[in-house]
Design an enzyme around this catalytic site. Sequence first.
Site, PDB file in Angstrom:
ATOM      1  N   THR A 208      34.999   6.249   1.061  1.00  0.00           N
ATOM      2  CA  THR A 208      34.421   4.961   0.851  1.00  0.00           C
ATOM      3  C   THR A 208      32.874   5.500   0.209  1.00  0.00           C
ATOM      4  OG1 THR A 208      33.723   4.784   3.099  1.00  0.00           O
ATOM      5  CG2 THR A 208      35.643   3.673   2.169  1.00  0.00           C
ATOM      6  N   GLU A 213      25.158   5.997  -1.331  1.00  0.00           N
ATOM      7  CA  GLU A 213      25.907   6.618  -2.311  1.00  0.00           C
ATOM      8  C   GLU A 213      26.253   6.138  -3.663  1.00  0.00           C
ATOM      9  OE1 GLU A 213      27.730   9.072   1.734  1.00  0.00           O
ATOM     10  OE2 GLU A 213      28.956   7.277   0.570  1.00  0.00           O
ATOM     11  N   HIS A 325       3.190 -30.862 -25.157  1.00  0.00           N
ATOM     12  CA  HIS A 325       3.343 -32.366 -25.405  1.00  0.00           C
ATOM     13  C   HIS A 325       3.810 -32.835 -24.352  1.00  0.00           C
ATOM     14  CE1 HIS A 325       6.203 -35.334 -27.290  1.00  0.00           C
ATOM     15  NE2 HIS A 325       5.089 -35.735 -27.764  1.00  0.00           N
ATOM     16  N   HIS A 370       6.023 -42.232 -20.246  1.00  0.00           N
ATOM     17  CA  HIS A 370       6.023 -42.192 -21.661  1.00  0.00           C
ATOM     18  C   HIS A 370       6.570 -43.832 -21.707  1.00  0.00           C
ATOM     19  CE1 HIS A 370       8.359 -40.726 -25.337  1.00  0.00           C
ATOM     20  NE2 HIS A 370       6.928 -40.576 -25.636  1.00  0.00           N
ATOM     21  N   GLU A 404      -3.617 -39.969 -24.604  1.00  0.00           N
ATOM     22  CA  GLU A 404      -3.256 -40.982 -25.525  1.00  0.00           C
ATOM     23  C   GLU A 404      -3.414 -42.293 -24.630  1.00  0.00           C
ATOM     24  OE1 GLU A 404       1.082 -42.311 -27.408  1.00  0.00           O
ATOM     25  OE2 GLU A 404       0.598 -40.219 -27.213  1.00  0.00           O
ATOM     26  N   SER A 523      -4.233 -35.954 -35.525  1.00  0.00           N
ATOM     27  CA  SER A 523      -3.016 -35.489 -34.955  1.00  0.00           C
ATOM     28  C   SER A 523      -1.960 -35.969 -35.959  1.00  0.00           C
ATOM     29  CB  SER A 523      -2.720 -36.164 -33.504  1.00  0.00           C
ATOM     30  OG  SER A 523      -3.507 -35.525 -32.569  1.00  0.00           O
ATOM     31  N   ASP A 707      26.449 -12.093 -27.070  1.00  0.00           N
ATOM     32  CA  ASP A 707      27.845 -11.788 -26.807  1.00  0.00           C
ATOM     33  C   ASP A 707      28.772 -12.235 -27.931  1.00  0.00           C
ATOM     34  OD1 ASP A 707      30.268 -10.948 -25.639  1.00  0.00           O
ATOM     35  OD2 ASP A 707      30.095 -12.491 -23.951  1.00  0.00           O
ATOM     36  N   TYR A 708      29.206 -11.244 -28.510  1.00  0.00           N
ATOM     37  CA  TYR A 708      29.821 -11.839 -29.658  1.00  0.00           C
ATOM     38  C   TYR A 708      31.361 -12.366 -29.328  1.00  0.00           C
ATOM     39  CZ  TYR A 708      32.888 -11.368 -34.039  1.00  0.00           C
ATOM     40  OH  TYR A 708      33.793 -11.684 -34.844  1.00  0.00           O
TER      41      TYR A 708
END
Length: 763
Positions: A208, A213, A325, A370, A404, A523, A707-708
């Site tokens: 082992t 190791e 933003h 928002h 704003e 803006s 990853d193809y």
Amino acid sequence: MVDLFSLKCISPSYTSRSHCAGRNRWTGDDNLQSMIVGTVMRKIKSRTWKKQRYFKLQEDCMTIWYKSKKAGNAHSTFSVSEVETVREGHQSEVLLSIADEFPPDRCFTLVFRGRRGNLDLVADSADEAQSWIKGMRKLIENLENMDESEKLDQWICEWFKKADKNNDGRMNFREIRVLLKMMNVDMNEHHAHRLFMVKTADKSQSGTLEDDEFVLFYKMLTQREDVLRVFQDYSGDGQKLSLRDLEEFLRDEQLEDVDGVQQLAMELIERYEPSDTAKMLKAMSIDGFLMYLASAEGSIFHPRQQSLYQDMTKPLNHYFISSSHNTYLMEDQLRGHSSVEGYIRALKRGCRCVEVDCWDGPNGEPIVYHGHTFTSKILFKDVVNALRNYAFKVSEYPVILSTENHCGVEQQRVMAQHLNTILGDKLLKSTLDGKIPVSFPSPEELKGKILLKGKKIGGLEESLNGLVEPEDSLTGEVSDEDEAKSKQRLSKELSDCVVYCKSVHFSSFKHSRIHSKFYEISSFTESKARKHLREAGAEFVHHNARQLTRVYPSGLRTDSSNFNPQEMWNTGTQIVALNFQTAGVEMDLNDGLFSQNGRCGYVLKPDFMRMSERRFDPEVPHNREGYRPLSLCIQVISGQQLPKVNIKESSVVDPFVRVEIHGVPLDQAKQETRYIDNNGFNPVWYDTLRFTIHAPELALVRFVVEDYDKASRNDFVGQYTLPFSCIQQGYRHIHLLSKDGTSIPPASLFVHVRITNLVRAEH
């Protein structure tokens, strides 16, 4: 092949037994010993979600293990490497919400890298909290001080711990085969078994491998033939690089300065050579050579340009400015969570322009959210407190607070009061010398200052001359962001806080050229900005040589996706506002551009975009003074320890590399290598990709590993983006980043880069 100077003989990482024996290193540290014993703490998610969890540090001193008392054997873990910092006391919204219940000396927050949420904890005593705060900080500092070789050892050890199910610190060959698959290694079984059986690997003769190791076994299995080939090309005897050999390599391949190459060679030997014998001979072994190539000096990004190297005394509008933003949003634009954490994270990433949407709130307190959506709400004063505490942690250069403003006059006065009382001298309240200026001050002159961008009654001249009366509380038309509100009552108090960044409505480039003041900023939505670029690209660039412009995402991007910022940088637009909470190529480009110049959030625009007498059109870059196209040749040689992207144990990636050029339209290009079947741990390509760069000053280069998959969409593995102007030539490593922009050691690419002048074609 490499006797005295071979890896096995001279590398400390091959002979010491310290790779995974974390506990031995910290036996004298009381805080870490206390963490290893373990502590019961409360995990806090909200005022109502407070649950006890048992936390302890694993003996590798790299893994935090925790479980619920009621969860049976189920537990969770995370690596110390995932933690960016530790905050003491009530320094998160969650802990502030329970401040009346738990004192600050028992509270702390683990802040994770990338976009992962914080972990808020409350200990039973102040002493226990301190043990974890000090212990975690020591472990984080230790990690940050590791070199690439130590990081590799640590990475291997972490995998060993994951696979060592019974925690006995040993694994047989069958278990190691499973582990190697987990690590993306699809090795030749006969070769692996032979290495497993040789004495140098299985020193204990037990059939082992113990943890140390296994580190040796893994390194023998993954010896770098690609680096050895380069080493032997320049080695006089095939075993070492003499001082002269190394000088020749640095001069001919790395294109280092000829005059200083001998001194540099001696410094590299001193810095990276692990063998005292080699150092005495003024020579470098293969191991020292690999350590140099894997270091910051061997990176594709020039170390000199990672520090602050640009002139910071130009007017503010001569710089690209890292900008966010709707900074308060952590998720989407319709139902997303609003949080002060959004500001803290953006500022810690070097962002220098943050945004607030302010509305009248209850109890006379303005709120931020928002508007007309279901996003949650936070207090304006909490945002201002976050600015006070975090604005200048990573950069001392000015922060622009873009407002704003939808508040009535009364709550505007409250906003002004919070800005003045909380920010104090940090808030810029007047021009620097009290006189009427003709151009912007520089970032250097504005160090440590917060500038308010917003609507203003009258102009800067009237304010300085005391001509604005309090009753003049009506402004003219302002920016596109105000949703067709052409006029709004303003409080003089808030108006007076706006100095160099007055928001105005944009009419035309001609109107601005004749009538606008330098401190007036317009803006645009991304679509309007594209229209201006399409119809008058050179005019757009010329406008930005004199005034500031801000471009922000379309309102249709309710998922908080981003537009391509490169298009806007091509016009010289300084404030290109992105949704920092959303990972993807757009944020990769933003991180790439601002990774230079000490990550201070300001990057000096090319001189042809700063001079109002010059005309640059991004559509025809060859029609400019000083046009010198360049050829970029990249040989993609190999990849190392690429992360798994598929959770199936048997799955191994089929990687390929795409190199993308982002710049003016003529420079936009991408090329790919072949894909390599079933090899994520040391794929080798030796594929050469060539590009022509017409505006190198504006170009960014993005390396992407995927990853193809022939049946479905390719999976993202890692990426790295940097400015073309910051590339080091020669043999270089590229240390890959995750989708979140965080490092994923030891994943890297090994490339050779050459940049040459092209003879200008006649147009």
